[in-house]
Design an enzyme around this catalytic site. Structure first.
Site, PDB file in Angstrom:
ATOM      1  N   ARG A  38      -8.826 -17.013  18.337  1.00 44.02           N
ATOM      2  CA  ARG A  38      -9.850 -17.837  17.709  1.00 44.02           C
ATOM      3  C   ARG A  38     -10.424 -18.820  18.719  1.00 44.02           C
ATOM      4  O   ARG A  38      -9.676 -19.444  19.472  1.00 44.02           O
ATOM      5  CB  ARG A  38      -9.265 -18.610  16.529  1.00 44.02           C
ATOM      6  CG  ARG A  38      -8.629 -17.741  15.464  1.00 44.02           C
ATOM      7  CD  ARG A  38      -7.897 -18.585  14.438  1.00 44.02           C
ATOM      8  NE  ARG A  38      -7.177 -17.762  13.486  1.00 44.02           N
ATOM      9  CZ  ARG A  38      -6.394 -18.244  12.518  1.00 44.02           C
ATOM     10  NH1 ARG A  38      -6.257 -19.564  12.407  1.00 44.02           N
ATOM     11  NH2 ARG A  38      -5.778 -17.431  11.691  1.00 44.02           N
ATOM     12  N   LYS A  67     -16.896 -16.139  13.403  1.00 50.45           N
ATOM     13  CA  LYS A  67     -17.767 -16.570  12.305  1.00 50.45           C
ATOM     14  C   LYS A  67     -19.237 -16.506  12.708  1.00 50.45           C
ATOM     15  O   LYS A  67     -20.117 -16.780  11.884  1.00 50.45           O
ATOM     16  CB  LYS A  67     -17.394 -17.974  11.852  1.00 50.45           C
ATOM     17  CG  LYS A  67     -15.997 -18.048  11.227  1.00 50.45           C
ATOM     18  CD  LYS A  67     -15.679 -19.460  10.749  1.00 50.45           C
ATOM     19  CE  LYS A  67     -14.301 -19.520  10.112  1.00 50.45           C
ATOM     20  NZ  LYS A  67     -13.958 -20.890   9.636  1.00 50.45           N
ATOM     21  N   ARG A  90      -5.211  -9.826   5.596  1.00 48.01           N
ATOM     22  CA  ARG A  90      -5.164  -9.254   4.243  1.00 48.01           C
ATOM     23  C   ARG A  90      -6.239  -8.191   4.100  1.00 48.01           C
ATOM     24  O   ARG A  90      -7.290  -8.242   4.763  1.00 48.01           O
ATOM     25  CB  ARG A  90      -5.398 -10.351   3.200  1.00 48.01           C
ATOM     26  CG  ARG A  90      -4.268 -11.330   3.070  1.00 48.01           C
ATOM     27  CD  ARG A  90      -4.369 -12.108   1.772  1.00 48.01           C
ATOM     28  NE  ARG A  90      -3.762 -13.427   1.888  1.00 48.01           N
ATOM     29  CZ  ARG A  90      -3.495 -14.218   0.854  1.00 48.01           C
ATOM     30  NH1 ARG A  90      -3.810 -13.832  -0.368  1.00 48.01           N
ATOM     31  NH2 ARG A  90      -2.948 -15.403   1.035  1.00 48.01           N
ATOM     32  N   ARG A  96     -15.098  -7.921   5.701  1.00 48.86           N
ATOM     33  CA  ARG A  96     -16.019  -9.048   5.484  1.00 48.86           C
ATOM     34  C   ARG A  96     -16.533  -9.621   6.814  1.00 48.86           C
ATOM     35  O   ARG A  96     -17.641 -10.163   6.868  1.00 48.86           O
ATOM     36  CB  ARG A  96     -15.337 -10.135   4.655  1.00 48.86           C
ATOM     37  CG  ARG A  96     -15.111  -9.728   3.198  1.00 48.86           C
ATOM     38  CD  ARG A  96     -14.718 -10.915   2.336  1.00 48.86           C
ATOM     39  NE  ARG A  96     -13.418 -11.452   2.652  1.00 48.86           N
ATOM     40  CZ  ARG A  96     -12.267 -10.992   2.156  1.00 48.86           C
ATOM     41  NH1 ARG A  96     -12.272  -9.949   1.326  1.00 48.86           N
ATOM     42  NH2 ARG A  96     -11.120 -11.557   2.468  1.00 48.86           N
ATOM     43  N   GLY A 130       2.668 -13.153   1.234  1.00 47.59           N
ATOM     44  CA  GLY A 130       4.080 -12.800   1.298  1.00 47.59           C
ATOM     45  C   GLY A 130       4.615 -12.978   2.699  1.00 47.59           C
ATOM     46  O   GLY A 130       3.861 -13.188   3.648  1.00 47.59           O
ATOM     47  N   HIS A 131       5.931 -12.889   2.818  1.00 44.71           N
ATOM     48  CA  HIS A 131       6.602 -12.936   4.114  1.00 44.71           C
ATOM     49  C   HIS A 131       7.719 -11.905   4.111  1.00 44.71           C
ATOM     50  O   HIS A 131       8.019 -11.276   3.083  1.00 44.71           O
ATOM     51  CB  HIS A 131       7.150 -14.331   4.399  1.00 44.71           C
ATOM     52  CG  HIS A 131       6.134 -15.268   4.986  1.00 44.71           C
ATOM     53  ND1 HIS A 131       5.528 -15.044   6.208  1.00 44.71           N
ATOM     54  CD2 HIS A 131       5.616 -16.440   4.515  1.00 44.71           C
ATOM     55  CE1 HIS A 131       4.679 -16.025   6.471  1.00 44.71           C
ATOM     56  NE2 HIS A 131       4.713 -16.886   5.458  1.00 44.71           N
ATOM     57  N   ILE A 133      10.852 -11.861   3.862  1.00 45.86           N
ATOM     58  CA  ILE A 133      11.871 -11.892   2.812  1.00 45.86           C
ATOM     59  C   ILE A 133      11.376 -11.211   1.534  1.00 45.86           C
ATOM     60  O   ILE A 133      12.138 -10.543   0.831  1.00 45.86           O
ATOM     61  CB  ILE A 133      12.312 -13.349   2.531  1.00 45.86           C
ATOM     62  CG1 ILE A 133      13.554 -13.376   1.646  1.00 45.86           C
ATOM     63  CG2 ILE A 133      11.175 -14.181   1.931  1.00 45.86           C
ATOM     64  CD1 ILE A 133      14.172 -14.764   1.528  1.00 45.86           C
ATOM     65  N   ASN A 134      10.080 -11.348   1.252  1.00 45.40           N
ATOM     66  CA  ASN A 134       9.504 -10.727   0.058  1.00 45.40           C
ATOM     67  C   ASN A 134       9.350  -9.224   0.235  1.00 45.40           C
ATOM     68  O   ASN A 134       9.603  -8.444  -0.691  1.00 45.40           O
ATOM     69  CB  ASN A 134       8.145 -11.342  -0.258  1.00 45.40           C
ATOM     70  CG  ASN A 134       8.164 -12.856  -0.218  1.00 45.40           C
ATOM     71  OD1 ASN A 134       7.449 -13.462   0.573  1.00 45.40           O
ATOM     72  ND2 ASN A 134       8.996 -13.493  -1.038  1.00 45.40           N
ATOM     73  N   TYR A 135       8.926  -8.809   1.438  1.00 40.76           N
ATOM     74  CA  TYR A 135       8.678  -7.385   1.680  1.00 40.76           C
ATOM     75  C   TYR A 135       9.978  -6.589   1.656  1.00 40.76           C
ATOM     76  O   TYR A 135      10.033  -5.488   1.092  1.00 40.76           O
ATOM     77  CB  TYR A 135       7.961  -7.189   3.021  1.00 40.76           C
ATOM     78  CG  TYR A 135       6.726  -8.041   3.178  1.00 40.76           C
ATOM     79  CD1 TYR A 135       5.837  -8.234   2.118  1.00 40.76           C
ATOM     80  CD2 TYR A 135       6.435  -8.668   4.393  1.00 40.76           C
ATOM     81  CE1 TYR A 135       4.710  -9.032   2.261  1.00 40.76           C
ATOM     82  CE2 TYR A 135       5.305  -9.460   4.539  1.00 40.76           C
ATOM     83  CZ  TYR A 135       4.451  -9.640   3.471  1.00 40.76           C
ATOM     84  OH  TYR A 135       3.337 -10.430   3.618  1.00 40.76           O
ATOM     85  N   ASP A 161       9.449  -7.704   9.280  1.00 39.18           N
ATOM     86  CA  ASP A 161       8.441  -7.991  10.297  1.00 39.18           C
ATOM     87  C   ASP A 161       8.505  -7.031  11.479  1.00 39.18           C
ATOM     88  O   ASP A 161       7.480  -6.511  11.924  1.00 39.18           O
ATOM     89  CB  ASP A 161       8.621  -9.420  10.822  1.00 39.18           C
ATOM     90  CG  ASP A 161       7.968 -10.463   9.922  1.00 39.18           C
ATOM     91  OD1 ASP A 161       7.246 -10.080   8.993  1.00 39.18           O
ATOM     92  OD2 ASP A 161       8.193 -11.663  10.158  1.00 39.18           O
TER      93      ASP A 161
END
Length: 382
Positions: A38, A67, A90, A96, A130-131, A133-135, A161
């Site tokens: 960036r 941008k 995401r 976009r 999510g991270h 632990i969730n996956y 990860d």
């Protein structure tokens, strides 16, 4: 020493975790990896920008303002001259921005477009944050990490990860690049950490299907249920690991712990006795320090190793002999892996800071000093 991927150019849209791990793997083995950072600085997440960032090593960096239309046009130009890209946003973000598969594969039909997400590009969870632990929870792995009677324990973020995410995407990228070399067109790789995690659990699924694995955590041979496959504390508060599964290795464990003549230990696979036998071994291992157990068990077939910290691992004689860790700008880092006999890898370069290589990259696109200065004045690059 350019590596097996010498001549491959990859564009990595800056992110955190598994995407950078994939980029590191490719860069380690010789690919030219250009990270688009960036223009405002930062890559998201809590990791500070630093030349000591292992996951960011070996790159070149250009800082673009995505941008702006000019920044997007520059990104497209860089991707058009590349063999593959890695992005970890995401679903829908790249579209976009005007940098989705339709645009980039339209510019370069041979492009390998690697997409790294937790949940995948589609499905009910696709747009949720999510991270790791969730996956690994949804992928069916987290429920099986832990000890009997205790809550699941996440193994840092190794499984989702890096194992089920970044490494799976690196495999997908190399496979798709090979397909292009063999005459296929470019394509999109949808790498989801949930699915990569599930795949890493393949052997355990097979064992469950064959009736030799219980979903009751901490009761199986490989999940700390067995006394002969676990870690044990030593007299100095450190730990050793034991993995004496095969009968000949188990016999040596009993010999070196002085338990060969104990009849209770003869029934190695009597699960009803495992808790009691584990208590007995716990008491035995606490009688000596870790170094004392190393002097007894190292270089035998017990299937033994001391449990080392990162600092200790870098200094261990075996790792030193194999040069398993390298010094990068004065800091120890894991060496590139695996090893190649014909195309060995070089010691990685330190991580660049955002924009370090902007001028060099733009010059490779046939832009002159005046063009680059105009882009910088306009805020398109930083």
């Amino acid at each position: 020493m350019n590596g097996a991927l010498d001549g491959i150019r990859i564009v990595e849209f800056a992110g955190i975790g598994p995407g950078p791990f994939c980029g590191m793997m490719l860069a380690d083995h010789g690919a030219e990896v250009i990270r688009i950072d960036r223009a405002s600085g930062g890559r998201g997440g809590s990791t500070p920008l630093s030349t000591k960032d292992v996951l960011a090593r070996g790159r070149k960096s250009i800082a673009l303002n995505l941008k702006s239309a000019e920044g997007v046009a520059l990104a497209r130009k860089i991707c058009a001259s590349s063999d593959g890209i890695i992005e970890g946003f995401r679903p829908g973000v790249m579209e976009r921005l005007g940098l989705g598969p339709d645009e980039l594969l339209g510019d370069n039909p041979d492009l390998v477009y690697g997409r790294m997400t937790g949940w995948g590009q589609t499905g009910p969870y696709a747009q949720a944050a999510g991270h790791d632990i969730n996956y690994i929870a949804l992928g069916g792995a987290l429920a099986h990490f832990g000890r009997a009677g205790e809550k699941p324990t996440p193994p840092i973020n190794m499984v989702g990860d890096f194992g089920g995410g970044g490494m799976m995407l690196a495999f997908g990228m190399v496979a798709a690049l090979l397909a292009v070399k063999n005459g296929a067109k470019g394509q999109v790789i949808d790498a989801a950490m949930t699915e990569g995690t599930g795949l890493l659990m393949g052997m355990i699924h097979g064992m469950k299907n064959m009736g030799v694995w219980s979903e009751d955590v901490g009761t199986n041979m490989l999940d700390t249920g067995a006394h002969f496959y676990d870690t044990y504390e030593t007299a100095d508060g450190k730990f050793v690991s034991i993995g004496s599964i095969e009968p000949q290795f188990y016999a040596q464990l009993l010999e070196l712990t002085g338990l060969s003549d104990d009849p209770d230990f003869k029934a190695q696979h009597d699960r009803a006795k495992w808790p009691e036998l584990k208590d007995r071994l716990t008491e035995v291992f606490k009688r000596k320090t870790r170094d004392e157990w190393c002097s007894i068990m190292e270089h035998t077939d017990v299937c033994f190793a001391p449990v080392l910290t990162m600092t200790e691992a870098a200094a261990h004689p075996h790792n030193v002999a194999r040069e398993s860790f390298v010094q990068v700008a004065g800091d120890p880092q894991p060496a590139p892996a695996p090893r190649f006999s014909v195309t060995p890898t070089a010691t990685p370069r330190p991580a660049p800071l955002p924009g370090d290589d902007t001028d060099e990259i733009l010059a490779s696109l046939d832009m002159g000093d005046a063009d680059i200065a105009a882009l910088r004045d306009a805020g398109t690059i930083s």
